[in-house]
Scaffold this motif. Sequence first.
Motif, short mmCIF file in Angstrom:
data_model
loop_
_atom_site.label_atom_id
_atom_site.label_comp_id
_atom_site.label_asym_id
_atom_site.label_seq_id
_atom_site.Cartn_x
_atom_site.Cartn_y
_atom_site.Cartn_z
N LEU A 50 0.84 -1.20 0.00
CA LEU A 50 0.00 0.00 0.00
C LEU A 50 0.87 1.25 0.00
O LEU A 50 0.67 2.17 -0.81
CB LEU A 50 -0.92 -0.01 1.23
N LEU A 51 1.88 1.27 0.87
CA LEU A 51 2.74 2.45 0.98
C LEU A 51 3.64 2.63 -0.24
O LEU A 51 3.82 3.76 -0.72
CB LEU A 51 3.58 2.37 2.26
N VAL A 52 4.21 1.54 -0.76
CA VAL A 52 5.10 1.64 -1.93
C VAL A 52 4.29 1.79 -3.21
O VAL A 52 4.57 2.65 -4.04
CB VAL A 52 6.05 0.42 -2.03
N GLY A 53 3.26 0.96 -3.34
CA GLY A 53 2.48 0.94 -4.59
C GLY A 53 1.59 2.15 -4.78
O GLY A 53 1.54 2.73 -5.86
N LEU A 54 0.91 2.54 -3.73
CA LEU A 54 -0.05 3.64 -3.85
C LEU A 54 0.58 5.01 -3.57
O LEU A 54 0.29 5.98 -4.27
CB LEU A 54 -1.22 3.39 -2.89
N PHE A 55 1.44 5.05 -2.58
CA PHE A 55 2.01 6.33 -2.16
C PHE A 55 3.45 6.55 -2.64
O PHE A 55 4.07 7.56 -2.30
CB PHE A 55 1.93 6.48 -0.64
N HIS A 56 4.01 5.59 -3.37
CA HIS A 56 5.38 5.68 -3.92
C HIS A 56 6.41 5.99 -2.84
O HIS A 56 7.37 6.72 -3.07
CB HIS A 56 5.45 6.71 -5.05
N MET A 57 6.22 5.41 -1.66
CA MET A 57 7.14 5.62 -0.55
C MET A 57 8.39 4.77 -0.76
O MET A 57 8.34 3.71 -1.38
CB MET A 57 6.44 5.22 0.76
N ASN A 58 9.51 5.22 -0.25
CA ASN A 58 10.75 4.46 -0.28
C ASN A 58 10.52 3.10 0.38
O ASN A 58 9.89 3.02 1.44
CB ASN A 58 11.85 5.24 0.46
N ASN A 59 11.05 2.03 -0.22
CA ASN A 59 10.75 0.68 0.28
C ASN A 59 11.30 0.41 1.68
O ASN A 59 10.70 -0.33 2.44
CB ASN A 59 11.20 -0.39 -0.72
N VAL A 60 12.42 0.98 2.03
CA VAL A 60 12.98 0.75 3.37
C VAL A 60 12.12 1.43 4.43
O VAL A 60 11.82 0.85 5.48
CB VAL A 60 14.45 1.20 3.45
N ILE A 61 11.68 2.65 4.16
CA ILE A 61 10.81 3.36 5.11
C ILE A 61 9.46 2.65 5.21
O ILE A 61 8.96 2.40 6.31
CB ILE A 61 10.64 4.84 4.68
N ALA A 62 8.89 2.30 4.07
CA ALA A 62 7.60 1.60 4.05
C ALA A 62 7.73 0.24 4.74
O ALA A 62 6.84 -0.17 5.50
CB ALA A 62 7.11 1.43 2.62
N GLY A 63 8.84 -0.45 4.50
CA GLY A 63 9.08 -1.75 5.13
C GLY A 63 9.22 -1.65 6.63
O GLY A 63 8.78 -2.54 7.37
N THR A 64 9.81 -0.58 7.10
CA THR A 64 9.94 -0.36 8.54
C THR A 64 8.58 -0.12 9.17
O THR A 64 8.25 -0.72 10.20
CB THR A 64 10.89 0.83 8.82
N ILE A 65 7.78 0.72 8.55
CA ILE A 65 6.44 1.01 9.07
C ILE A 65 5.59 -0.26 9.10
O ILE A 65 4.96 -0.59 10.11
CB ILE A 65 5.76 2.12 8.24
N SER A 66 5.58 -0.98 7.98
CA SER A 66 4.75 -2.19 7.91
C SER A 66 5.23 -3.26 8.89
O SER A 66 4.43 -3.96 9.52
CB SER A 66 4.72 -2.74 6.48
N PHE A 67 6.54 -3.39 9.04
CA PHE A 67 7.12 -4.37 9.96
C PHE A 67 6.70 -4.06 11.39
O PHE A 67 6.30 -4.96 12.13
CB PHE A 67 8.64 -4.34 9.83
N LEU A 68 6.78 -2.80 11.79
CA LEU A 68 6.44 -2.42 13.16
C LEU A 68 4.96 -2.64 13.47
O LEU A 68 4.60 -3.09 14.57
CB LEU A 68 6.85 -0.97 13.43
N ILE A 69 4.10 -2.36 12.50
CA ILE A 69 2.67 -2.58 12.71
C ILE A 69 2.38 -4.08 12.85
O ILE A 69 1.65 -4.50 13.75
CB ILE A 69 1.85 -1.95 11.57
#
Length: 185
Positions: free
Chosen positions: A28-47
């Motif tokens: 969702l964060l990378v595909g829809l919001f074009h967020m950097n994968n490491v930042i998006a991966g950190t957010i998703s991992f923590l949730i």
Amino acid sequence: MRKLIEQILKFGVVGIIAFLIDWGILNLLVGLFHMNNVIAGTISFLISLVFNYLASMKYVFKHRPDMARWMEILIFFVSAVIGLLINMLILWLSTYGMSPNAAVTQHGEYLLRTNGGKLIATVIVSIWNFIIRKWLLDDTHTNAMNKLHRKGNELSEEELEAKWEKSFAHRLGMWSIEHTPKGWD
């Protein structure tokens, strides 16, 4: 052996659900919001970590009476931070060499490489998590004593108890109980 297989299966179910949460939020964060994968991966991992802790300690691992809850939580989260670092490194490596704005300019390839890295990271981090949590958090001592009473074992109860008392996991647990702040249960 049957208990271990059952525990691995429960760990797998909890892990699959946590992975779906992690993977869904990452995409969702990378595909829809074009967020950097490491930042998006950190957010998703923590949730997904919050779900993983609650479900793992309820359905997979049995609380040890010789360990304070604060130490249990600390071990879980320190091992998770190490898992997060492994996850971040693999996600970073998965898109290494792509242009800095590849998340936008090469979106399809970036997303594909991110997902490939995420799958590899998930397998490696899952193995890490199971081993460290089984070693330090699970009440294997009570299980071993129950098994000893049900059927013969190569070790006597005294030998098993002596082995347990010398183990790092037990000593860490007892230390945590002795060093629990007043008023904490």
